[in-house]
Design a protein around this motif. Sequence first.
Motif, short mmCIF file in Angstrom:
data_model
loop_
_atom_site.label_atom_id
_atom_site.label_comp_id
_atom_site.label_asym_id
_atom_site.label_seq_id
_atom_site.Cartn_x
_atom_site.Cartn_y
_atom_site.Cartn_z
N UNK A 1 -17.05 5.46 3.01
CA UNK A 1 -16.44 6.78 3.16
C UNK A 1 -15.10 6.64 3.87
N UNK A 2 -14.10 7.44 3.62
CA UNK A 2 -14.15 8.58 2.73
C UNK A 2 -13.99 8.13 1.28
N UNK A 3 -13.24 7.04 1.05
CA UNK A 3 -13.04 6.50 -0.28
C UNK A 3 -13.33 5.00 -0.28
N UNK A 4 -13.89 4.53 -1.40
CA UNK A 4 -14.13 3.09 -1.57
C UNK A 4 -12.99 2.47 -2.36
N UNK A 5 -11.77 2.97 -2.15
CA UNK A 5 -10.62 2.53 -2.93
C UNK A 5 -9.35 2.91 -2.20
N UNK A 6 -8.21 2.36 -2.68
CA UNK A 6 -6.90 2.68 -2.11
C UNK A 6 -5.97 3.34 -3.11
N UNK A 7 -6.27 3.24 -4.41
CA UNK A 7 -5.34 3.64 -5.45
C UNK A 7 -5.63 5.05 -5.97
N UNK A 8 -4.76 5.51 -6.87
CA UNK A 8 -4.86 6.86 -7.43
C UNK A 8 -6.10 7.04 -8.30
N UNK A 9 -6.59 5.96 -8.94
CA UNK A 9 -7.70 6.05 -9.90
C UNK A 9 -9.07 5.83 -9.26
N UNK A 10 -9.16 5.68 -7.96
CA UNK A 10 -10.42 5.37 -7.27
C UNK A 10 -10.95 4.02 -7.76
N UNK B 1 4.59 1.64 4.09
CA UNK B 1 4.26 1.11 2.76
C UNK B 1 2.89 0.45 2.85
N UNK B 2 2.00 0.82 1.94
CA UNK B 2 0.68 0.19 1.88
C UNK B 2 0.55 -0.54 0.56
N UNK B 3 0.38 -1.86 0.62
CA UNK B 3 0.21 -2.68 -0.57
C UNK B 3 -1.28 -2.96 -0.75
N UNK B 4 -1.76 -2.93 -1.99
CA UNK B 4 -3.19 -3.11 -2.20
C UNK B 4 -3.50 -3.72 -3.56
N UNK B 5 -4.69 -4.31 -3.62
CA UNK B 5 -5.28 -4.74 -4.89
C UNK B 5 -6.75 -4.36 -4.85
N UNK C 1 3.49 4.86 -0.87
CA UNK C 1 4.68 5.08 -0.05
C UNK C 1 4.53 6.40 0.70
N UNK C 2 4.67 6.35 2.02
CA UNK C 2 4.60 7.55 2.86
C UNK C 2 5.99 7.91 3.34
N UNK C 3 6.40 9.15 3.05
CA UNK C 3 7.70 9.65 3.49
C UNK C 3 7.54 11.10 3.91
N UNK C 4 7.22 11.32 5.17
CA UNK C 4 6.92 12.68 5.63
C UNK C 4 5.70 13.20 4.90
#
Length: 422
Positions: free
Chosen positions: A155-164, A352-356, A380-383
């Motif tokens: 939880x909360x997500x088992x992923x980092x990307x947009x597609x879960x 910046x968060x890089x992930x695989x 990418x976080x910008x505000x």
Amino acid sequence: MTRYTLAASCIALALAANANATPVEEELKALKARIEQLEAQQQKAAEKPQQIEQVEVEVVEEVVEKKSNAVKFGGAVRVNYSYEDFDDDNADRGGDFDFDLFRIDVSGNYEDLIYSAQYRWFEYMNVIQHAWIGYNFTEEQQGKIGVTQVPFGILTYASNNYFFSSNFYLGLEDDYDMGLNYTYKGDTNRFDLAFYKNDEQGGLDGYVSDRTDRYAYDVVGIRLDGEDAYDAPSDGYAAAELNTFNARYTHNFTFNNVDLELGASLQAGQLEIENGTDGDNVAAAIHGVVNYDRWNVKLQMTDYKYDVDGMDVDRIVVAAYHFYDSIPAEATTYIANLAYSLPVNIGPISNLTFYNDYSLVTDKPAAMEDTFMNVTGMAVTAGGLYTYFDFVVAENQPFIGGTMVGDGDTNKRFNINFGYYF
């Protein structure tokens, strides 16, 4: 000092009492009354600071009490660009740029009573993502009722990307159903216990116009032999999740600079089928999250199975995002994710968060081919602007040109999702 001066005057007058007794007695009475008056004024003056302080305390307490009762509104607007090698039309156009969603969030509390809801508008459907009210019994214990997140897996997500992860499309990540939820959070451990009477649409006979209009994947039917993976359930074989119990436990360890969370989850429930046939389902998972400096690792193994009395079922009908799909009736899944968070100062960009992220769905029935999905990306976080850049390579994966019960080719998708959160 005033008291002593008046007292000395009284003594002097007393010494002259023999000369004129009656006037002296009257003067003494007057002086005594004056002393009492002055003492009363001094006492009143001494009490004023205390009275002011007490008023100030009452005002502060009132402000604190008012601050503990709060309402917060938020939301998001998202748009999406995708280039898909499995869609010839999309590839010929150089990809598509589409509106993704608009959402409104509301949350708050009245003393220990808490609440939260989120509603989403897509181009093709409008849905409730969650909506619940709850109560903080203590600092460690909380209860909720309504459409809440199912406590299963990481939880909360088992992923980092947009597609879960692939688990999301099996209904085993970021799922929301209607029921009761209890959570205990200690310093080093957490325990979740939940009972869900049915899905967020009210089950098999819920008052909804389209059972495919939902945020998270749920069972909506039994897939018969010969049916296409995207068909609606045949008459008599519509289905819904019913009376589902969830239990989840995690424990946190700290080793020097390494934080480790280890946990296990269990889910068991029934299937209500339109023709009266009984069914059930069970799922179990072990999971872990490791945080070291700016690195994050997520690992999970999950096993699940659906059974229907008197039937040898290989495929289950699920629905979400305005269409039907199919999943294997049983499978084992694996998740392995690696992420690195880098604080930066590039104009408005702060991080910046890089992930695989890697998902594998295997051990399916009827010799179905495995599903895998690998997402390499950057957030990418910008505000208030949060943007995903994802390159996806997958096989038999929904939204990447396939289905969980398919036997397709390896497909690729490049995706950018721009979201402003307020």
